[in-house]
Structures are given as C-alpha cells and as structure tokens.
Design a protein around this motif. Structure first.
Motif, PDB file in Angstrom:
ATOM      1  N   UNK A   1      40.439  52.892  25.361  1.00 47.57           N
ATOM      2  CA  UNK A   1      41.671  53.637  25.573  1.00 47.57           C
ATOM      3  C   UNK A   1      42.072  54.170  24.207  1.00 47.57           C
ATOM      4  N   UNK A   2      42.118  55.479  24.056  1.00 44.98           N
ATOM      5  CA  UNK A   2      42.410  56.085  22.766  1.00 44.98           C
ATOM      6  C   UNK A   2      43.662  56.937  22.883  1.00 44.98           C
ATOM      7  N   UNK A   3      44.720  56.484  22.199  1.00 43.71           N
ATOM      8  CA  UNK A   3      45.984  57.217  22.216  1.00 43.71           C
ATOM      9  C   UNK A   3      45.999  58.273  21.120  1.00 43.71           C
ATOM     10  N   UNK A   4      46.742  59.327  21.365  1.00 43.62           N
ATOM     11  CA  UNK A   4      46.944  60.375  20.369  1.00 43.62           C
ATOM     12  C   UNK A   4      48.287  61.041  20.632  1.00 43.62           C
ATOM     13  N   UNK A   5      48.743  61.808  19.631  1.00 46.03           N
ATOM     14  CA  UNK A   5      49.958  62.591  19.821  1.00 46.03           C
ATOM     15  C   UNK A   5      51.192  62.036  19.137  1.00 46.03           C
ATOM     16  N   UNK A   6      51.082  60.868  18.523  1.00 47.52           N
ATOM     17  CA  UNK A   6      52.235  60.318  17.832  1.00 47.52           C
ATOM     18  C   UNK A   6      52.534  61.079  16.552  1.00 47.52           C
ATOM     19  N   UNK A   7      53.650  60.748  15.944  1.00 49.14           N
ATOM     20  CA  UNK A   7      54.020  61.393  14.689  1.00 49.14           C
ATOM     21  C   UNK A   7      55.483  61.238  14.388  1.00 49.14           C
ATOM     22  N   UNK A   8      55.941  62.040  13.424  1.00 47.58           N
ATOM     23  CA  UNK A   8      57.339  62.030  12.998  1.00 47.58           C
ATOM     24  C   UNK A   8      58.060  63.206  13.647  1.00 47.58           C
ATOM     25  N   UNK A   9      59.203  62.926  14.255  1.00 44.83           N
ATOM     26  CA  UNK A   9      59.970  63.986  14.914  1.00 44.83           C
ATOM     27  C   UNK A   9      61.450  63.724  14.666  1.00 44.83           C
ATOM     28  N   UNK A  10      62.231  64.788  14.613  1.00 45.27           N
ATOM     29  CA  UNK A  10      63.673  64.651  14.428  1.00 45.27           C
ATOM     30  C   UNK A  10      64.348  64.235  15.728  1.00 45.27           C
ATOM     31  N   UNK A  11      65.500  63.592  15.630  1.00 39.77           N
ATOM     32  CA  UNK A  11      66.249  63.262  16.846  1.00 39.77           C
ATOM     33  C   UNK A  11      66.494  64.511  17.691  1.00 39.77           C
ATOM     34  N   UNK A  12      66.318  64.356  19.002  1.00 40.92           N
ATOM     35  CA  UNK A  12      66.449  65.472  19.915  1.00 40.92           C
ATOM     36  C   UNK A  12      65.151  66.221  20.159  1.00 40.92           C
TER      37      UNK A  12
END
Length: 114
Positions: free
Chosen positions: A3-14
């Motif tokens: 199972x390989x997850x992707x797509x995470x990161x740093x994002x601003x609120x909202x």
C-alpha cells in the motif's frame, strides 16, 4: 502486498489536498479500505472508510462534510479528498486494507499551517 500513499504535503488552513493509495499484491476489490491518521502524541484514529461492495462510506465526525473517500477497483486505488483543511488535521495519514487480513501503508505527512 503493498500500500503506497502519496499526495501529502504542506498546505495553508482552508486549503485542499488529495491523498492516493495504490494497492498491489492482494484482491483489492474484496477489501474494506480506510484512511487513518496519527498526530504527534496521539493515538491513531479512523478518518474514513469505504466498503468493498457498494462503496458505502463512513467518516469521523471531525471530518464529515470536508473529506471524501473514494475507490477505483479497476485501478486498485483509494483516494481521500480533503477540503477546508484545519491545523488540527495535521498528522501522518495511513492507508489500510482490511478483510481476513489487515494491511497498512507507510504513511504520508499532511501539515496544515500558515
């Protein structure tokens, strides 16, 4: 089994992020698929789940109306669309496959911060 997850990161609120989990090595369509998360110092918690047949979904109260789980059995993938993200959504997000066995991905970090 992978199972390989992707797509995470740093994002601003909202903001929004879309996590993906690519599965291999088992009969994906037969498994209930879920997303969990674990924040520092906290227990791992269930975020969203989608059944193997029919695609029924269920969500933690904290993410209802903001997150959407979906699956593509032809592509062996499960996704988590996360909108209106809040700082308290910051965590490592894990993909889980469950039937007679329980499989986990390695996790992907999601950080919501200005």
């Amino acid at each position: 089994v992978q199972l390989v997850e992707s797509g995470g990161g740093l994002v601003q609120p909202g903001g929004s992020l879309r996590l993906s989990c690519a599965a291999s090595g088992f009969t994906f369509s037969r498994y209930v698929m879920s997303w969990y998360r674990q924040a520092p110092g906290k227990e791992r918690e269930l975020v969203a789940v989608i059944t193997s047949v029919g695609g029924s979904t269920n969500y933690a109260d904290s993410v209802k109306g903001r997150f959407t789980i979906s699956r593509d059995n032809a592509k062996n993938t499960v996704n988590l669309q996360m909108n209106s993200l809040k700082p308290e959504d910051t965590a490592v997000y894990y993909c889980n496959a469950r039937m007679n066995r329980n499989y986990w991905g390695q996790g992907t970090q999601v950080t919501v911060s200005s």
